[in-house]
Design a protein around this motif. Sequence first.
Motif, PDB file in Angstrom:
ATOM      1  N   LEU A 133       4.366  36.121 -23.878  1.00 15.45           N
ATOM      2  CA  LEU A 133       5.361  35.085 -24.207  1.00 15.45           C
ATOM      3  C   LEU A 133       6.474  35.365 -24.866  1.00 15.45           C
ATOM      4  N   GLY A 134       6.708  36.691 -25.109  1.00 12.80           N
ATOM      5  CA  GLY A 134       7.901  37.072 -26.059  1.00 12.80           C
ATOM      6  C   GLY A 134       7.548  37.607 -27.430  1.00 12.80           C
ATOM      7  N   LEU A 135       6.212  37.112 -27.836  1.00 18.68           N
ATOM      8  CA  LEU A 135       6.009  37.407 -29.358  1.00 18.68           C
ATOM      9  C   LEU A 135       5.896  38.838 -29.877  1.00 18.68           C
ATOM     10  N   ILE A 136       7.124  39.646 -29.576  1.00 17.76           N
ATOM     11  CA  ILE A 136       6.829  41.000 -29.893  1.00 17.76           C
ATOM     12  C   ILE A 136       7.601  41.393 -31.131  1.00 17.76           C
ATOM     13  N   GLN A 137       7.448  42.202 -31.759  1.00 22.85           N
ATOM     14  CA  GLN A 137       7.976  42.597 -33.071  1.00 22.85           C
ATOM     15  C   GLN A 137       9.576  42.259 -33.196  1.00 22.85           C
ATOM     16  N   ASP A 138       9.960  41.757 -34.322  1.00 19.45           N
ATOM     17  CA  ASP A 138      11.465  41.245 -34.581  1.00 19.45           C
ATOM     18  C   ASP A 138      11.703  40.098 -33.777  1.00 19.45           C
ATOM     19  N   THR A 139      11.285  39.668 -32.884  1.00 15.70           N
ATOM     20  CA  THR A 139      11.597  38.328 -32.221  1.00 15.70           C
ATOM     21  C   THR A 139      11.744  37.123 -33.032  1.00 15.70           C
ATOM     22  N   ILE A 140      12.882  36.554 -33.005  1.00 17.25           N
ATOM     23  CA  ILE A 140      12.859  35.197 -33.757  1.00 17.25           C
ATOM     24  C   ILE A 140      12.323  34.238 -33.150  1.00 17.25           C
ATOM     25  N   VAL A 141      11.642  33.394 -33.886  1.00 22.32           N
ATOM     26  CA  VAL A 141      10.992  32.086 -33.591  1.00 22.32           C
ATOM     27  C   VAL A 141      10.970  30.890 -34.383  1.00 22.32           C
ATOM     28  N   GLN A 142      11.509  29.890 -33.796  1.00 24.10           N
ATOM     29  CA  GLN A 142      11.698  28.705 -34.627  1.00 24.10           C
ATOM     30  C   GLN A 142      10.530  27.655 -34.265  1.00 24.10           C
ATOM     31  N   SER A 143      10.072  27.193 -35.411  1.00 25.00           N
ATOM     32  CA  SER A 143       9.264  26.015 -35.251  1.00 25.00           C
ATOM     33  C   SER A 143       9.805  24.548 -35.098  1.00 25.00           C
ATOM     34  N   ILE A 144       9.547  24.104 -33.861  1.00 21.46           N
ATOM     35  CA  ILE A 144      10.572  22.722 -33.774  1.00 21.46           C
ATOM     36  C   ILE A 144       9.728  21.565 -33.754  1.00 21.46           C
ATOM     37  N   ARG A 145       8.423  21.404 -33.427  1.00 22.06           N
ATOM     38  CA  ARG A 145       7.947  20.058 -33.769  1.00 22.06           C
ATOM     39  C   ARG A 145       6.290  20.124 -33.609  1.00 22.06           C
ATOM     40  N   LYS A 146       5.605  19.124 -34.135  1.00 16.91           N
ATOM     41  CA  LYS A 146       4.447  19.308 -34.032  1.00 16.91           C
ATOM     42  C   LYS A 146       3.903  18.142 -33.399  1.00 16.91           C
ATOM     43  N   SER A 147       2.834  17.998 -32.476  1.00 14.85           N
ATOM     44  CA  SER A 147       2.315  16.864 -31.598  1.00 14.85           C
ATOM     45  C   SER A 147       2.031  15.733 -32.545  1.00 14.85           C
ATOM     46  N   PRO A 148       1.904  14.433 -32.012  1.00 15.42           N
ATOM     47  CA  PRO A 148       1.718  13.475 -33.092  1.00 15.42           C
ATOM     48  C   PRO A 148       0.079  13.619 -33.556  1.00 15.42           C
ATOM     49  N   ALA A 149      -0.867  14.382 -32.805  1.00 14.34           N
ATOM     50  CA  ALA A 149      -1.709  14.522 -33.553  1.00 14.34           C
ATOM     51  C   ALA A 149      -2.145  15.929 -34.441  1.00 14.34           C
ATOM     52  N   GLY A 150      -0.636  16.741 -34.484  1.00  9.81           N
ATOM     53  CA  GLY A 150      -0.576  17.541 -35.537  1.00  9.81           C
ATOM     54  C   GLY A 150      -1.043  19.097 -35.024  1.00  9.81           C
ATOM     55  N   ASP A 151      -1.423  19.136 -33.567  1.00  9.82           N
ATOM     56  CA  ASP A 151      -1.863  20.234 -33.078  1.00  9.82           C
ATOM     57  C   ASP A 151      -1.899  20.021 -31.612  1.00  9.82           C
ATOM     58  N   PRO A 152      -1.044  20.899 -30.863  1.00 11.97           N
ATOM     59  CA  PRO A 152      -0.257  22.034 -31.177  1.00 11.97           C
ATOM     60  C   PRO A 152       0.940  21.865 -31.766  1.00 11.97           C
ATOM     61  N   THR A 153       1.637  22.739 -32.100  1.00 16.06           N
ATOM     62  CA  THR A 153       3.160  22.928 -32.403  1.00 16.06           C
ATOM     63  C   THR A 153       3.965  23.751 -31.469  1.00 16.06           C
ATOM     64  N   ALA A 154       5.220  23.155 -31.159  1.00 12.72           N
ATOM     65  CA  ALA A 154       6.242  23.836 -30.481  1.00 12.72           C
ATOM     66  C   ALA A 154       6.997  24.907 -30.946  1.00 12.72           C
ATOM     67  N   TYR A 155       7.073  25.679 -30.370  1.00  7.99           N
ATOM     68  CA  TYR A 155       8.033  27.012 -30.964  1.00  7.99           C
ATOM     69  C   TYR A 155       9.060  27.110 -29.906  1.00  7.99           C
ATOM     70  N   GLU A 156      10.300  27.592 -30.328  1.00  7.92           N
ATOM     71  CA  GLU A 156      11.279  28.240 -29.351  1.00  7.92           C
ATOM     72  C   GLU A 156      11.257  29.591 -29.833  1.00  7.92           C
ATOM     73  N   ILE A 157      10.937  30.403 -28.569  1.00 11.66           N
ATOM     74  CA  ILE A 157      10.999  31.658 -28.358  1.00 11.66           C
ATOM     75  C   ILE A 157      11.869  32.264 -27.309  1.00 11.66           C
ATOM     76  N   ARG A 158      12.962  33.027 -27.825  1.00  4.65           N
ATOM     77  CA  ARG A 158      13.756  33.528 -26.858  1.00  4.65           C
ATOM     78  C   ARG A 158      14.394  32.584 -25.747  1.00  4.65           C
TER      79      ARG A 158
END
Length: 85
Positions: A35-60
């Motif tokens: 998914l691109g989650l390797i060392q030094d990759t920048i990730v942004q936390s975008i939003r949570k689902s209405p139930a609170g889980d899962p969370t959307a993240y922008e990666i690359r």
Amino acid sequence: MCQKLIMLDQLPLGTFGKVKMLNSEGRERRRMMDLGLIQDTIVQSIRKSPAGDPTAYEIRGAVIALRSEEASKIFVESIQAEEKA
């Protein structure tokens, strides 16, 4: 410089983190890396689902959803928006 690592699921919405460590093994680790989650990759936390889980993240440039269980195994260093470039 001493860096403070937090779990990805603790990254506040709208903020950025830089991946520093994956605490998983086997297929789960491979999936995270694919998914691109390797060392030094920048990730942004975008939003949570209405139930609170899962969370959307922008990666690359892609948006993915991770459950808290998965995100808690990814350690990031919180960074400022200016540092992400």
